[in-house]
Design a protein around this motif. Sequence first.
Motif, short mmCIF file in Angstrom:
data_model
loop_
_atom_site.label_atom_id
_atom_site.label_comp_id
_atom_site.label_asym_id
_atom_site.label_seq_id
_atom_site.Cartn_x
_atom_site.Cartn_y
_atom_site.Cartn_z
N ALA A 1 0.08 -1.95 -7.46
CA ALA A 1 0.97 -2.57 -6.11
C ALA A 1 0.16 -3.33 -5.21
O ALA A 1 0.28 -4.50 -4.66
CB ALA A 1 1.89 -1.56 -5.61
N VAL A 2 -1.18 -2.78 -4.96
CA VAL A 2 -1.98 -3.44 -3.63
C VAL A 2 -2.50 -4.69 -4.15
O VAL A 2 -2.22 -5.69 -3.38
CB VAL A 2 -2.96 -2.41 -3.52
CG1 VAL A 2 -3.97 -3.14 -2.02
CG2 VAL A 2 -2.75 -1.17 -2.72
N LEU A 3 -3.20 -4.93 -5.33
CA LEU A 3 -3.61 -6.13 -5.58
C LEU A 3 -2.56 -7.22 -5.82
O LEU A 3 -2.77 -8.37 -5.92
CB LEU A 3 -4.61 -5.82 -6.77
CG LEU A 3 -6.09 -5.25 -6.50
CD1 LEU A 3 -6.98 -4.99 -7.43
CD2 LEU A 3 -6.77 -5.85 -5.31
N SER A 4 -1.66 -6.59 -6.81
CA SER A 4 -0.54 -7.50 -6.97
C SER A 4 0.07 -8.19 -5.53
O SER A 4 0.40 -9.36 -5.50
CB SER A 4 0.59 -7.05 -7.65
OG SER A 4 0.09 -6.30 -8.88
N ASN B 1 0.79 -0.97 -0.04
CA ASN B 1 0.13 -0.16 0.06
C ASN B 1 0.72 1.36 0.02
O ASN B 1 0.57 2.25 -0.73
CB ASN B 1 -0.87 -0.08 1.14
CG ASN B 1 -2.05 -0.86 0.96
OD1 ASN B 1 -2.97 -0.26 0.50
ND2 ASN B 1 -2.20 -1.98 1.49
N ILE B 2 1.93 1.21 0.69
CA ILE B 2 2.86 2.42 0.60
C ILE B 2 3.57 2.53 -0.54
O ILE B 2 3.65 3.48 -1.23
CB ILE B 2 3.99 2.45 1.81
CG1 ILE B 2 3.28 2.49 3.05
CG2 ILE B 2 5.00 3.19 1.81
CD1 ILE B 2 4.26 2.19 4.36
N SER B 3 3.66 1.36 -1.09
CA SER B 3 4.43 1.25 -2.74
C SER B 3 3.28 1.94 -3.75
O SER B 3 3.79 2.90 -4.44
CB SER B 3 4.67 -0.03 -2.97
OG SER B 3 5.30 0.02 -4.46
N ASN C 1 2.23 3.33 -8.35
CA ASN C 1 1.86 1.89 -8.94
C ASN C 1 0.76 1.62 -8.40
O ASN C 1 0.38 1.19 -7.35
CB ASN C 1 3.09 0.92 -8.37
CG ASN C 1 2.75 -0.44 -9.27
OD1 ASN C 1 1.90 -0.45 -9.80
ND2 ASN C 1 3.54 -1.44 -8.73
N GLU C 2 -0.31 1.84 -9.33
CA GLU C 2 -1.50 1.48 -8.99
C GLU C 2 -2.12 -0.09 -8.89
O GLU C 2 -3.05 -0.39 -8.49
CB GLU C 2 -2.75 2.16 -10.17
CG GLU C 2 -2.77 3.49 -10.06
CD GLU C 2 -3.22 4.10 -8.68
OE1 GLU C 2 -4.13 3.60 -8.09
OE2 GLU C 2 -2.84 5.06 -8.38
N ARG D 1 2.00 -6.18 -11.37
CA ARG D 1 3.34 -5.63 -11.25
C ARG D 1 3.57 -5.12 -9.79
O ARG D 1 2.86 -4.32 -9.27
CB ARG D 1 3.05 -4.15 -12.07
CG ARG D 1 2.99 -4.48 -13.41
CD ARG D 1 2.85 -3.06 -14.09
NE ARG D 1 2.73 -3.39 -15.83
CZ ARG D 1 2.54 -2.21 -16.48
NH1 ARG D 1 1.98 -0.97 -16.05
NH2 ARG D 1 2.31 -2.44 -17.98
N CYS D 2 4.51 -5.58 -9.50
CA CYS D 2 5.01 -5.51 -7.84
C CYS D 2 6.50 -5.77 -7.64
O CYS D 2 7.03 -6.12 -8.36
CB CYS D 2 4.34 -6.26 -6.99
SG CYS D 2 4.70 -7.90 -6.92
#
Length: 349
Positions: A29-32, A18-20, A26-27, A153-154
């Motif tokens: 990041a969270v779901l990834s 979430n911080i990422s 990076n939209e 994408r993470c």
Amino acid sequence: SIQFIWAMMKSIFGTGANISKEKDKNENAVLSGMTLGIIIGFIVFGFIALNIEKYIKFMNMDVAIYKEFALYSVIQLYIQLIFSYVLEKLYFENKNKLANKYCIILNILNFIILIVSALIFDNKMSIVITTLLIIFIYVLVVTMKQYKKFKFRCNVLNFIKYDSVEIFNSLAFFIIYLFASEYGEKYMIALNFVALITDTQWDAFESISTVAKIDISQNNFNYKKHRKNAYILLGILLTTILLMFIALYGAYELNLYITLIFLSFELINFIIYPIYKIKTCYLQLEYSAIKATTNKIVSNGLRMIMSFIKTPFCTGLGQVCSSIYQLISINVMFNRNYEIKVNGTIDKK
């Protein structure tokens, strides 16, 4: 000790992801992060569940007595891990009411089903399966509501960097509690009683760092406001500890002197925790993740060393020494680089 594996994975794939999203723009990041965390969590906790008898024996417990509920604990930790990803996502999206609603429903559901199934079934495994199945279905439904179309994408290294202090802290706790020594029944009863009336409060108190990380990552941080809110929360939590102590003390065969010593360690840590914890969050995200994490590693190293001292109060002494070290070192690091203005905002020196 396994709860700290849960904490490490939550830090990486929940908080870090979430911080990422905020820091790296990076939209996905969270779901990834959630998806990868769910998969890795399944592998890790699945491996522990398949080898539960070996783990129980390693902890010097009776397999016949504890097998079913050890399995219950491990599988529930995995379910809670998935749920924690959802909560972190909602908190970072400022959907606090929805997150709290989900959390309250899950805990009520878990409590009621566990009690009712224990009254209905004589077989322990039936109790475990019934409870876990229902709360898993609930968590699955809540989790699926968070998903939308996304690209995988993470940057896991960034996930780790953004919450590295908590990750290494959890790692140290895992080691400490995995090899914790026993000093006799009266000490273990007192230690577990103090844990009973303070552990939930520590979990609630950790919210001060979650809120700080959200505001820092969104450039909406006010140190004095966060510190004030932290001590308001502390007042509420200390009141609940006192009430639980009074209500439950008579139910256990406790040595008052030993119990009060263990409790005093916790109270000292509660009082000084906000002073260094909030600043640690700021240094982690705005100054140097490496320096903040290194400082935490040193403090945990000190705690681990103290935990091997031949005294039944070694874990408490280690905890206090670690907190005092962080109180001093973090304030020195912070004051060398930043200045807190009268209105609570922070300027770089």
